[in-house]
Structure formats: structure tokens, C-alpha cells
Write a protein that holds these residues in place. Sequence first.
Motif, PDB file in Angstrom:
ATOM      1  N   LEU A  36      14.098  15.396 -16.302  1.00 29.91           N
ATOM      2  CA  LEU A  36      14.452  16.617 -15.591  1.00 29.91           C
ATOM      3  C   LEU A  36      13.252  17.315 -14.971  1.00 29.91           C
ATOM      4  CD1 LEU A  36      17.023  18.145 -18.102  1.00 29.91           C
ATOM      5  CD2 LEU A  36      17.484  16.775 -16.075  1.00 29.91           C
ATOM      6  N   SER A  37      12.057  16.848 -15.263  1.00 28.81           N
ATOM      7  CA  SER A  37      10.879  17.504 -14.709  1.00 28.81           C
ATOM      8  C   SER A  37      10.747  17.170 -13.232  1.00 28.81           C
ATOM      9  CB  SER A  37       9.624  17.087 -15.470  1.00 28.81           C
ATOM     10  OG  SER A  37       9.408  15.713 -15.313  1.00 28.81           O
ATOM     11  N   PRO A  38      10.176  18.083 -12.458  1.00 28.94           N
ATOM     12  CA  PRO A  38      10.042  17.823 -11.023  1.00 28.94           C
ATOM     13  C   PRO A  38       9.080  16.666 -10.760  1.00 28.94           C
ATOM     14  CG  PRO A  38       8.924  19.864 -11.637  1.00 28.94           C
ATOM     15  CD  PRO A  38       9.637  19.360 -12.858  1.00 28.94           C
ATOM     16  N   VAL A  39       9.364  15.931  -9.692  1.00 34.47           N
ATOM     17  CA  VAL A  39       8.514  14.804  -9.305  1.00 34.47           C
ATOM     18  C   VAL A  39       7.273  15.376  -8.616  1.00 34.47           C
ATOM     19  CG1 VAL A  39       8.380  12.728  -7.868  1.00 34.47           C
ATOM     20  CG2 VAL A  39      10.504  13.309  -9.060  1.00 34.47           C
ATOM     21  N   PRO A  40       6.080  14.972  -9.058  1.00 27.98           N
ATOM     22  CA  PRO A  40       4.861  15.496  -8.429  1.00 27.98           C
ATOM     23  C   PRO A  40       4.829  15.198  -6.933  1.00 27.98           C
ATOM     24  CG  PRO A  40       4.346  14.223 -10.409  1.00 27.98           C
ATOM     25  CD  PRO A  40       5.804  14.032 -10.126  1.00 27.98           C
ATOM     26  N   ARG A  41       4.202  16.096  -6.182  1.00 29.92           N
ATOM     27  CA  ARG A  41       4.132  15.963  -4.729  1.00 29.92           C
ATOM     28  C   ARG A  41       3.484  14.646  -4.312  1.00 29.92           C
ATOM     29  NH1 ARG A  41       1.030  20.488  -1.601  1.00 29.92           N
ATOM     30  NH2 ARG A  41       2.099  21.609  -3.226  1.00 29.92           N
ATOM     31  N   ALA A  42       2.391  14.262  -4.961  1.00 32.50           N
ATOM     32  CA  ALA A  42       1.719  13.007  -4.608  1.00 32.50           C
ATOM     33  C   ALA A  42       2.645  11.824  -4.857  1.00 32.50           C
ATOM     34  CB  ALA A  42       0.428  12.846  -5.406  1.00 32.50           C
ATOM     35  N   ALA A  43       3.402  11.869  -5.946  1.00 31.54           N
ATOM     36  CA  ALA A  43       4.341  10.780  -6.244  1.00 31.54           C
ATOM     37  C   ALA A  43       5.407  10.693  -5.156  1.00 31.54           C
ATOM     38  CB  ALA A  43       4.983  10.993  -7.608  1.00 31.54           C
ATOM     39  N   ARG A  44       5.925  11.837  -4.731  1.00 30.84           N
ATOM     40  CA  ARG A  44       6.928  11.840  -3.659  1.00 30.84           C
ATOM     41  C   ARG A  44       6.348  11.245  -2.377  1.00 30.84           C
ATOM     42  NH1 ARG A  44       7.828  17.225  -5.277  1.00 30.84           N
ATOM     43  NH2 ARG A  44       7.043  17.938  -3.274  1.00 30.84           N
ATOM     44  N   PHE A  45       5.095  11.593  -2.068  1.00 29.28           N
ATOM     45  CA  PHE A  45       4.455  11.062  -0.858  1.00 29.28           C
ATOM     46  C   PHE A  45       4.363   9.539  -0.923  1.00 29.28           C
ATOM     47  CE2 PHE A  45       0.619   9.456   1.195  1.00 29.28           C
ATOM     48  CZ  PHE A  45       0.880   9.809   2.517  1.00 29.28           C
ATOM     49  N   PHE A  46       3.890   9.002  -2.061  1.00 26.78           N
ATOM     50  CA  PHE A  46       3.723   7.551  -2.163  1.00 26.78           C
ATOM     51  C   PHE A  46       5.071   6.826  -2.227  1.00 26.78           C
ATOM     52  CE2 PHE A  46      -0.491   8.927  -3.938  1.00 26.78           C
ATOM     53  CZ  PHE A  46      -1.186   8.608  -2.785  1.00 26.78           C
ATOM     54  N   LEU A  47       6.061   7.426  -2.868  1.00 25.41           N
ATOM     55  CA  LEU A  47       7.398   6.825  -2.887  1.00 25.41           C
ATOM     56  C   LEU A  47       7.989   6.791  -1.478  1.00 25.41           C
ATOM     57  CD1 LEU A  47       8.748   8.488  -6.151  1.00 25.41           C
ATOM     58  CD2 LEU A  47       8.327   6.045  -5.802  1.00 25.41           C
ATOM     59  N   ALA A  48       7.868   7.901  -0.760  1.00 24.34           N
ATOM     60  CA  ALA A  48       8.381   7.945   0.617  1.00 24.34           C
ATOM     61  C   ALA A  48       7.604   6.991   1.517  1.00 24.34           C
ATOM     62  CB  ALA A  48       8.311   9.369   1.157  1.00 24.34           C
ATOM     63  N   SER A  49       6.292   6.926   1.338  1.00 30.16           N
ATOM     64  CA  SER A  49       5.467   6.024   2.144  1.00 30.16           C
ATOM     65  C   SER A  49       5.836   4.571   1.889  1.00 30.16           C
ATOM     66  CB  SER A  49       3.981   6.233   1.835  1.00 30.16           C
ATOM     67  OG  SER A  49       3.572   7.526   2.216  1.00 30.16           O
ATOM     68  N   GLY A  50       6.068   4.217   0.644  1.00 25.08           N
ATOM     69  CA  GLY A  50       6.464   2.854   0.313  1.00 25.08           C
ATOM     70  C   GLY A  50       7.806   2.493   0.927  1.00 25.08           C
ATOM     71  N   GLY A  51       8.748   3.413   0.868  1.00 29.62           N
ATOM     72  CA  GLY A  51      10.048   3.172   1.479  1.00 29.62           C
ATOM     73  C   GLY A  51       9.953   3.039   2.992  1.00 29.62           C
ATOM     74  N   LEU A  52       9.180   3.918   3.607  1.00 27.19           N
ATOM     75  CA  LEU A  52       9.002   3.856   5.060  1.00 27.19           C
ATOM     76  C   LEU A  52       8.273   2.580   5.479  1.00 27.19           C
ATOM     77  CD1 LEU A  52       9.356   5.244   7.783  1.00 27.19           C
ATOM     78  CD2 LEU A  52       7.216   6.461   7.355  1.00 27.19           C
ATOM     79  N   LEU A  53       7.264   2.202   4.721  1.00 27.16           N
ATOM     80  CA  LEU A  53       6.538   0.965   5.029  1.00 27.16           C
ATOM     81  C   LEU A  53       7.456  -0.250   4.900  1.00 27.16           C
ATOM     82  CD1 LEU A  53       3.942  -0.516   5.765  1.00 27.16           C
ATOM     83  CD2 LEU A  53       3.293  -0.420   3.340  1.00 27.16           C
ATOM     84  N   GLY A  54       8.315  -0.260   3.898  1.00 26.64           N
ATOM     85  CA  GLY A  54       9.283  -1.350   3.769  1.00 26.64           C
ATOM     86  C   GLY A  54      10.215  -1.410   4.977  1.00 26.64           C
ATOM     87  N   LEU A  55      10.708  -0.254   5.403  1.00 33.06           N
ATOM     88  CA  LEU A  55      11.569  -0.183   6.582  1.00 33.06           C
ATOM     89  C   LEU A  55      10.844  -0.719   7.815  1.00 33.06           C
ATOM     90  CD1 LEU A  55      14.033   0.953   8.254  1.00 33.06           C
ATOM     91  CD2 LEU A  55      12.669   3.029   8.448  1.00 33.06           C
ATOM     92  N   LEU A  56       9.626  -0.229   8.048  1.00 31.65           N
ATOM     93  CA  LEU A  56       8.866  -0.655   9.228  1.00 31.65           C
ATOM     94  C   LEU A  56       8.523  -2.141   9.172  1.00 31.65           C
ATOM     95  CD1 LEU A  56       6.495   2.423   9.663  1.00 31.65           C
ATOM     96  CD2 LEU A  56       8.502   1.809  11.050  1.00 31.65           C
ATOM     97  N   SER A  57       8.294  -2.661   7.984  1.00 31.41           N
ATOM     98  CA  SER A  57       7.978  -4.082   7.842  1.00 31.41           C
ATOM     99  C   SER A  57       9.189  -4.953   8.175  1.00 31.41           C
ATOM    100  CB  SER A  57       7.475  -4.386   6.432  1.00 31.41           C
ATOM    101  OG  SER A  57       6.264  -3.708   6.200  1.00 31.41           O
ATOM    102  N   VAL A  58      10.361  -4.550   7.723  1.00 38.00           N
ATOM    103  CA  VAL A  58      11.565  -5.305   8.048  1.00 38.00           C
ATOM    104  C   VAL A  58      11.827  -5.247   9.552  1.00 38.00           C
ATOM    105  CG1 VAL A  58      14.072  -5.426   7.738  1.00 38.00           C
ATOM    106  CG2 VAL A  58      12.586  -5.063   5.759  1.00 38.00           C
ATOM    107  N   ALA A  59      11.691  -4.066  10.139  1.00 34.25           N
ATOM    108  CA  ALA A  59      11.888  -3.929  11.587  1.00 34.25           C
ATOM    109  C   ALA A  59      10.845  -4.739  12.357  1.00 34.25           C
ATOM    110  CB  ALA A  59      11.822  -2.455  11.988  1.00 34.25           C
ATOM    111  N   GLY A  60       9.592  -4.677  11.908  1.00 31.97           N
ATOM    112  CA  GLY A  60       8.541  -5.462  12.551  1.00 31.97           C
ATOM    113  C   GLY A  60       8.783  -6.950  12.423  1.00 31.97           C
TER     114      GLY A  60
END
Length: 135
Positions: free
Chosen positions: A7-31
Motif C-alpha cells: 500500500l505504500s506509494p511507489v517512489p518517483r524514480a521507480a515510476r520513471f524507470f518503470l514507465a521508461s522500460g514500458g515505453l522502450l519496449g513499445l518503441l522497440s516493437v514498433a522499430g
Amino acid sequence: MNVPASLSPVPRAARFFLASGGLLGLLSVAGGALAAHLPDAMFATPSGRMLAREAVEMGMWHAPALLAVGILLCVRGRRVPLLLAGAAFALGVVLFCGAVGWTGVTGQHLGPVAPTGGSLLMLAWLLMAVDGLRR
């Protein structure tokens, strides 16, 4: 009052890296789709498609690494080696994959950009190892 970890909030840095990983996966599939389906004329040299695929492959390998950094930050908390590894992964993948993909499509080399990105990616893996050895 102790808040359960779930239930604790996700740290901001963790959210950034999780979002970056997801976006990089998306861009890699599209690429990857573009590298597979673009006509040969879209690549500046006969080896251009291979370079584009290499950029995509490296991006796809590092998307889970960014996700892992985000997850580890949630589990272990804010740790300097993890934060540095995530930053090196994020910047390194942009520099390396961007420069290699650019060369594949345009035929223009960007000087030390790809080697700098590759060096950052290697540093990121080293930092992950260092964090793994810490108690």
C-alpha cells in the motif's frame, strides 16, 4: 503507523524507470516492425536494415533492465547504485540505439555517440552487479 509495502506509494524514480522500460519496449516493437517492413530504399546502405535491427534488439534487451531497476527500487528502496544504473540504462539506450538506428537509416555516423551510449550501458550493468553484492 507502518503501512504495508503493497500500500505504500511507489517512489518517483521507480515510476520513471518503470514507465521508461514500458515505453522502450513499445518503441522497440514498433522499430522492429519498421525495420522488417520498410522498403530497402528507406535505408541508406545495404547494411542499414541490419543496423536498424541491432538498435531495436539492444533497446528490447534493455527495456526489461529498466523495469527491473524500477521494481528493485520499490522492493529495496532508494539505493544509489540502482539510481545510477537506471540513469545509465536510460541515457545509454537513447544514445546507443538512437545513433545506431540513425546510421542505419541515414548512413551518417554520429561520431562518439554510439560508443558513449554503449559504455553507459556497460556501466549500468556493472552498477546492477555492485548493487546485487550489497547487503
